[in-house]
Motif scaffolding. Structure first.
Motif, PDB file in Angstrom:
ATOM      1  N   ARG A 102     -23.379 -12.250 -41.871  1.00  0.00           N
ATOM      2  CA  ARG A 102     -23.143 -12.732 -40.665  1.00  0.00           C
ATOM      3  C   ARG A 102     -23.479 -11.645 -39.277  1.00  0.00           C
ATOM      4  O   ARG A 102     -23.183 -11.843 -37.890  1.00  0.00           O
ATOM      5  CB  ARG A 102     -21.664 -13.360 -40.383  1.00  0.00           C
ATOM      6  CG  ARG A 102     -21.220 -14.309 -41.277  1.00  0.00           C
ATOM      7  CD  ARG A 102     -20.100 -15.083 -40.600  1.00  0.00           C
ATOM      8  NE  ARG A 102     -18.725 -14.491 -40.769  1.00  0.00           N
ATOM      9  CZ  ARG A 102     -18.072 -14.465 -41.895  1.00  0.00           C
ATOM     10  NH1 ARG A 102     -18.478 -15.063 -42.785  1.00  0.00           N
ATOM     11  NH2 ARG A 102     -17.005 -13.726 -42.065  1.00  0.00           N
ATOM     12  N   PRO A 133     -25.759  -9.361 -37.113  1.00  0.00           N
ATOM     13  CA  PRO A 133     -27.039  -9.417 -36.522  1.00  0.00           C
ATOM     14  C   PRO A 133     -28.022  -8.577 -37.226  1.00  0.00           C
ATOM     15  O   PRO A 133     -28.171  -7.251 -36.708  1.00  0.00           O
ATOM     16  CB  PRO A 133     -26.755  -8.993 -35.009  1.00  0.00           C
ATOM     17  CG  PRO A 133     -25.507  -7.956 -34.929  1.00  0.00           C
ATOM     18  CD  PRO A 133     -24.651  -8.301 -36.252  1.00  0.00           C
ATOM     19  N   ARG A 148     -24.753  -5.017 -28.710  1.00  0.00           N
ATOM     20  CA  ARG A 148     -25.932  -4.889 -29.561  1.00  0.00           C
ATOM     21  C   ARG A 148     -27.057  -4.133 -28.601  1.00  0.00           C
ATOM     22  O   ARG A 148     -28.100  -3.354 -29.267  1.00  0.00           O
ATOM     23  CB  ARG A 148     -26.782  -6.466 -29.713  1.00  0.00           C
ATOM     24  CG  ARG A 148     -25.877  -7.287 -30.725  1.00  0.00           C
ATOM     25  CD  ARG A 148     -26.283  -8.686 -30.690  1.00  0.00           C
ATOM     26  NE  ARG A 148     -27.609  -8.713 -31.484  1.00  0.00           N
ATOM     27  CZ  ARG A 148     -28.109  -9.580 -31.889  1.00  0.00           C
ATOM     28  NH1 ARG A 148     -27.540 -10.911 -31.504  1.00  0.00           N
ATOM     29  NH2 ARG A 148     -29.466  -9.812 -32.345  1.00  0.00           N
ATOM     30  N   SER A 197     -30.555 -15.791 -34.278  1.00  0.00           N
ATOM     31  CA  SER A 197     -29.251 -16.529 -33.673  1.00  0.00           C
ATOM     32  C   SER A 197     -28.186 -16.597 -34.825  1.00  0.00           C
ATOM     33  O   SER A 197     -26.988 -16.984 -34.301  1.00  0.00           O
ATOM     34  CB  SER A 197     -29.858 -17.887 -33.490  1.00  0.00           C
ATOM     35  OG  SER A 197     -30.087 -18.604 -34.767  1.00  0.00           O
ATOM     36  N   GLY A 198     -28.378 -15.761 -36.059  1.00  0.00           N
ATOM     37  CA  GLY A 198     -27.400 -15.791 -36.827  1.00  0.00           C
ATOM     38  C   GLY A 198     -27.248 -17.078 -37.661  1.00  0.00           C
ATOM     39  O   GLY A 198     -26.259 -17.167 -38.639  1.00  0.00           O
ATOM     40  N   THR A 213     -21.173  -8.401 -28.547  1.00  0.00           N
ATOM     41  CA  THR A 213     -21.626  -8.943 -27.528  1.00  0.00           C
ATOM     42  C   THR A 213     -23.126  -8.548 -27.193  1.00  0.00           C
ATOM     43  O   THR A 213     -23.558  -7.604 -27.803  1.00  0.00           O
ATOM     44  CB  THR A 213     -20.687  -8.097 -26.401  1.00  0.00           C
ATOM     45  OG1 THR A 213     -20.892  -6.882 -26.291  1.00  0.00           O
ATOM     46  CG2 THR A 213     -19.240  -8.747 -26.403  1.00  0.00           C
ATOM     47  N   ARG A 262     -16.391 -11.057 -35.727  1.00  0.00           N
ATOM     48  CA  ARG A 262     -16.490 -11.591 -34.528  1.00  0.00           C
ATOM     49  C   ARG A 262     -18.212 -11.205 -34.149  1.00  0.00           C
ATOM     50  O   ARG A 262     -18.743 -10.693 -34.936  1.00  0.00           O
ATOM     51  CB  ARG A 262     -15.625 -10.981 -33.397  1.00  0.00           C
ATOM     52  CG  ARG A 262     -15.938  -9.582 -33.212  1.00  0.00           C
ATOM     53  CD  ARG A 262     -15.078  -8.727 -32.048  1.00  0.00           C
ATOM     54  NE  ARG A 262     -15.429  -7.398 -32.033  1.00  0.00           N
ATOM     55  CZ  ARG A 262     -16.417  -6.992 -31.553  1.00  0.00           C
ATOM     56  NH1 ARG A 262     -17.536  -7.628 -30.979  1.00  0.00           N
ATOM     57  NH2 ARG A 262     -16.454  -5.504 -31.638  1.00  0.00           N
ATOM     58  N   SER A 263     -18.829 -12.048 -33.261  1.00  0.00           N
ATOM     59  CA  SER A 263     -20.023 -11.805 -32.969  1.00  0.00           C
ATOM     60  C   SER A 263     -20.003 -10.555 -32.081  1.00  0.00           C
ATOM     61  O   SER A 263     -19.320 -10.344 -31.228  1.00  0.00           O
ATOM     62  CB  SER A 263     -20.727 -12.786 -32.287  1.00  0.00           C
ATOM     63  OG  SER A 263     -20.793 -14.209 -33.161  1.00  0.00           O
TER      64      SER A 263
END
Length: 393
Positions: A228, A230, A318, A214-215, A314, A311-312
């Motif tokens: 940060r 993944p 991933r 989940s980070g 998507t 940013r994370s």
């Protein structure tokens, strides 16, 4: 360890180690652990601290550099590249942990080596201030070189079903090594079994796999963007890069043999280099290795770019990383298969290092974290906007 080294300098230094690692690779395989001279060189070069936080004495490089280091070391000795992958994968988790945990590990030795057995094969009982661990943890790659190890225990619900995995950071001095690593490939990694009984681990040295996915972070610093990323998606790319390095080593050896100008037995070719079929096998193998590296580095650059942009990633991004890993692990196997065609039956003499590399490639590319079929499934389901088959992608 020189923290002023740039990423490019670290990669060049890893490349410079290749002759030494190559000279010791057979010793690593025969002794079922990385040759001591090689292990000392890899550790002193700081390659096992590539993903350790900089404020803890590490280099905190990006994922592309991590991949390049794994590749260069594996091109010398499969076991060296694998150790770099395992040590950095585990050490990167320190970026999610508080300063107290980092101090436990790196306070007295900035070059401490951390490895991990994340499968839930132990048992953890809650006690005041932490957990009491007992169990056996197989696949402990690098167990002879490590001072610390993350070991896994199951988290169960009231019905006894597995809901999570708890990782606990344990000094290897509190674990015993059980000699279980008798394998066809990757013998030099020393991936034996750790055994421990009633080991107390304080709460600050534990984390859940779900937190990593989940980070979630308990780190005390917000200026470490690498962590940060993944990590559950990024770290397996080191396996792909190590496999690319092994394939490069097989290519190097094949080319060296061809350049001797030997004839092809039972043919009219007095010089194998003149054979169109050998030329085509060589060219196709080169293209497949290049493809594997391109896919691996595309995935690594995608992760690094997301980190840089703050940013994370998507789900689709991933999932594509998993596809890239799937393609890479397949391409290196195909490439080495073509190189075996060039080498012929003599490749399988135990004195020929290509057969050892072939066995290493066949073994390492079947690691669960780069399972090609599952990776393709995950990407297809992402394209179709279906539920993911696995939360840990």
């Amino acid at each position: 360890m020189d923290l002023t080294l740039t990423s490019a300098e670290l990669v060049r230094n890893a490349r410079a180690l290749r002759p030494l690692l190559r000279a010791n690779a057979e010793e690593s395989a025969k002794n079922r652990r990385l040759a001591q001279e090689s292990a000392a060189a890899v550790r002193s070069g700081g390659f096992l601290q590539s993903l350790v936080p900089r404020r803890s004495g590490g280099h905190e490089v990006d994922i592309q550099t991590y991949c390049e280091i794994c590749e260069e070391l594996a091109r010398g000795d499969s076991a060296a590249g694998w150790l770099a992958m395992v040590a950095n994968s585990s050490a990167s988790l320190m970026g999610l942990m508080p300063d107290k945990t980092r101090e436990d590990v790196f306070g007295s030795d900035p070059r401490a080596v951390v490895i991990g057995q994340w499968a839930p094969t132990g048992k953890a009982a809650a006690v005041e201030g932490g957990w009491m661990l007992t169990g056996k943890w197989p696949w402990a790659s690098g167990c002879f070189e490590a001072q610390w190890s993350f070991v896994g225990s199951p988290v169960l619900d009231t019905s006894g079903a597995l809901t999570d995995v708890r990782l606990a950071l344990v000094p290897t001095s509190e674990l015993k090594i059980e000699d279980t690593w008798h394998v066809a490939g990757m013998a030099g990694t020393g991936s034996n079994t750790f055994v421990g009984t009633d080991i107390f681990v304080p709460e600050h040295r534990t984390m859940l796999i779900s937190e990593m996915i989940s980070g979630f972070s308990r780190a005390d610093h917000s200026d470490e963007p690498l962590y940060r990323a993944p990590l559950i998606t990024a770290l397996p790319l080191g396996i792909c890069s190590a496999a690319v390095g092994m394939a490069e080593a097989a290519f190097d050896l094949t080319l060296e043999n061809l350049e001797r100008g030997k004839p092809i037995v039972t043919s009219l070719y007095a010089d194998a280099r003149q054979s169109p079929s050998y030329q085509l096998n060589l060219a196709d193998a080169r293209g497949l290795i290049d493809s594997a590296k391109l896919h691996t580095m595309r995935a690594a650059s995608d992760i690094d770019r997301a980190v840089s942009d703050g940013r994370s990633m998507t789900d689709l991004e991933r999932a594509r990383v998993r596809l890239d890993a799937a393609v890479a692990q397949k391409r290196v196997r195909e490439a080495v298969d073509l190189l075996l065609n060039i080498g012929g039956a003599s490749v399988f003499m135990l004195s020929n290092p290509v057969q050892r590399i072939w066995r290493d490639i066949e073994t390492c590319t079947r690691h669960a974290y780069i399972n090609g079929d599952i990776g393709r499934e995950i990407y297809a389901r992402a394209l179709l906007k279906l539920d993911q088959v696995s939360a840990g992608f």
